[in-house]
Design an enzyme around this catalytic site. Structure first.
Site, short mmCIF file in Angstrom:
data_model
loop_
_atom_site.label_atom_id
_atom_site.label_comp_id
_atom_site.label_asym_id
_atom_site.label_seq_id
_atom_site.Cartn_x
_atom_site.Cartn_y
_atom_site.Cartn_z
N ASP A 71 -46.72 -31.55 -52.24
CA ASP A 71 -45.28 -31.24 -52.24
C ASP A 71 -44.82 -30.97 -53.67
OD1 ASP A 71 -42.68 -31.02 -51.48
OD2 ASP A 71 -42.40 -33.13 -50.94
N ASP A 75 -44.27 -27.07 -55.77
CA ASP A 75 -42.96 -26.69 -56.32
C ASP A 75 -43.10 -26.29 -57.79
OD1 ASP A 75 -41.69 -27.19 -53.93
OD2 ASP A 75 -40.04 -28.29 -54.85
#
Ligand code: NAD
Length: 366
Positions: free
Chosen positions: A248, A252
């Protein structure tokens, strides 16, 4: 000619705007290649809470199960932030992932040549390019582990638990090795094996799997080092396989290197034969919702992944990807990927105009 059933979940914020973009592009593909796409528009997220009291109504899950593939815009927004954790719009995402058994999240992070100047890295590093495929485990780890609050020696404390089984590690690992075999033959497994027991099992399992893939090179990085190396030498990565939370965060970071979070698509896959779910990696961007300024390209590139991975339509997928490259090469930019140093060679457009430009490109090459 085939008929495909596609579940569309617009969600909240800019979700409906980028979902409309996907629908337009799929319609253009249908027209060009002679397919029929039947859409089911479904409720999830904040809009579903307002309409039904539930972030993920049963009817939405049932309709997704009957579809060939699912596209989701984004969910969430400040108007639902006061709700308790298990009632928030974001629960719809976790619910869809777990109920559809979507354990593998694929996130390609590609720096398109015309966007090299939007990359925040030193030009000498950006010049080497970047084409990384993240394979993130999606239904295990700390996001799904036991959690709670309790009274500790220092008073109230909260806890979340990271747990991984060999089965969970093996199935995402095999996806990573298979992907690398079709790419540049290199898997980097990211963990925190110097500290975490779950990471030590992760590392030894990946190492064992590597024996089954003699043509793929495997190396390991600790997550803190990986976050540095992504900035120092992004061109050296091919496939990065990692846990739910590390994936995650690192994807990003990689998103920013491509110029904008508005450029990154994703696919979430489960068992063969089950519908996959496709979504941009960005959220509902409440700050720009309803302004026709969201970048639709992450969603349009997610639709390309949908065509390739769930509908087995590689030619159609490539046509969408080429159309995206073409509009960027032609200088079209949404505000998030605008290069302030090179304004004269760019045309700043909104969500709808960018989408229409991609569709016009698709129509032109018919
Ligand atoms: P975000 O991704 O929505 O926005 C972060 C920043 O990026 C904002 O400045 C936004 O304007 C910009 N941005 C995002 N997408 C863009 C696009 N397509 N084009 C141009 N600019 C774009 O993240 P956030 O602000 O942390 O979260 C907002 C809401 O979205 C929260 O409720 C969060 O929980 C939710 N969220 C949902 C998902 C999802 O549905 N998959 C993912 C992340 C966050």
């Amino acid at each position: 000619m085939r008929k495909y059933r596609i579940a569309l979940i617009p969600g909240d914020g800019i979700g409906p705007e980028v979902t409309n973009a996907v629908r337009r592009v799929l319609d253009q593909i249908a027209q060009r290649f002679g397919h029929t796409f039947q859409y089911d528009e479904l409720l999830a997220g904040g809009i579903a809470i307002d309409a039904t009291g539930e972030p993920l109504p049963e009817a939405t899950v049932a309709a997704c199960r009957k579809s060939d593939a699912v596209f989701l815009g984004a969910v969430g927004g400040p108007q639902w932030d006061h709700l308790p954790g298990d009632r928030r719009p974001e629960q719809a995402l976790l619910g869809l992932r777990s109920q559809l058994g979507l354990y593998a999240n694929l996130r390609p992070a590609i720096l398109f040549d015309p966007l090299a100047s939007a990359c925040p890295l030193h030009p000498a590093i950006a010049a080497d390019g970047m084409d990384i495929m993240f394979a993130r485990e999606l239904t295990g780890g700390i996001y799904f582990g036991e959690r709670g609050r309790r009274s500790g020696p220092l008073g109230l404390e909260a806890f979340d638990t990271e747990a991984y089984s060999v089965t969970e590690i093996e199935r995402i690992g095999r996806i990573a090795f298979d992907l690398a075999g079709r790419r540049r033959g290199h898997v980097t497994s990211v963990d925190k094996a110097n500290i975490l027991e779950s990471s030590r099992l992760w590392r030894s399992t990946m190492q064992r799997l590597a024996d089954d893939y003699p043509d793929v090179a495997l190396d390991h990085l600790y997550v803190d080092n990986a976050s540095m190396q992504l900035i120092r030498r992004p061109a050296s990565f091919d496939v990065i396989v990692t846990s739910n939370m590390f994936g995650d965060i690192l994807s990003d970071e990689a998103a920013m290197l491509t110029g904008s979070i508005g450029m990154l698509p994703s696919a979430s896959l489960g068992r063969p034969g089950q519908p996959g779910m496709y979504e941009p990696i960005h959220g509902s961007a409440p700050d720009i919702a309803g302004q026709d300024s969201a970048n639709p390209l992450a969603s349009i590139l997610s639709a390309a992944m949908l065509l390739r991975l769930s509908l087995d339509l590689p030619e159609e997928a490539a046509a969408v990807e080429q159309a995206v490259s073409r509009v960027l090469a032609d200088g079209l930019r949404t505000a998030d990927i605008q290069d302030k140093q090179a304004e004269s060679s760019q045309t700043i457009v909104g969500t709808r105009a960018m989408t229409e430009a991609v569709c016009a490109c698709l129509a032109m090459t018919e």
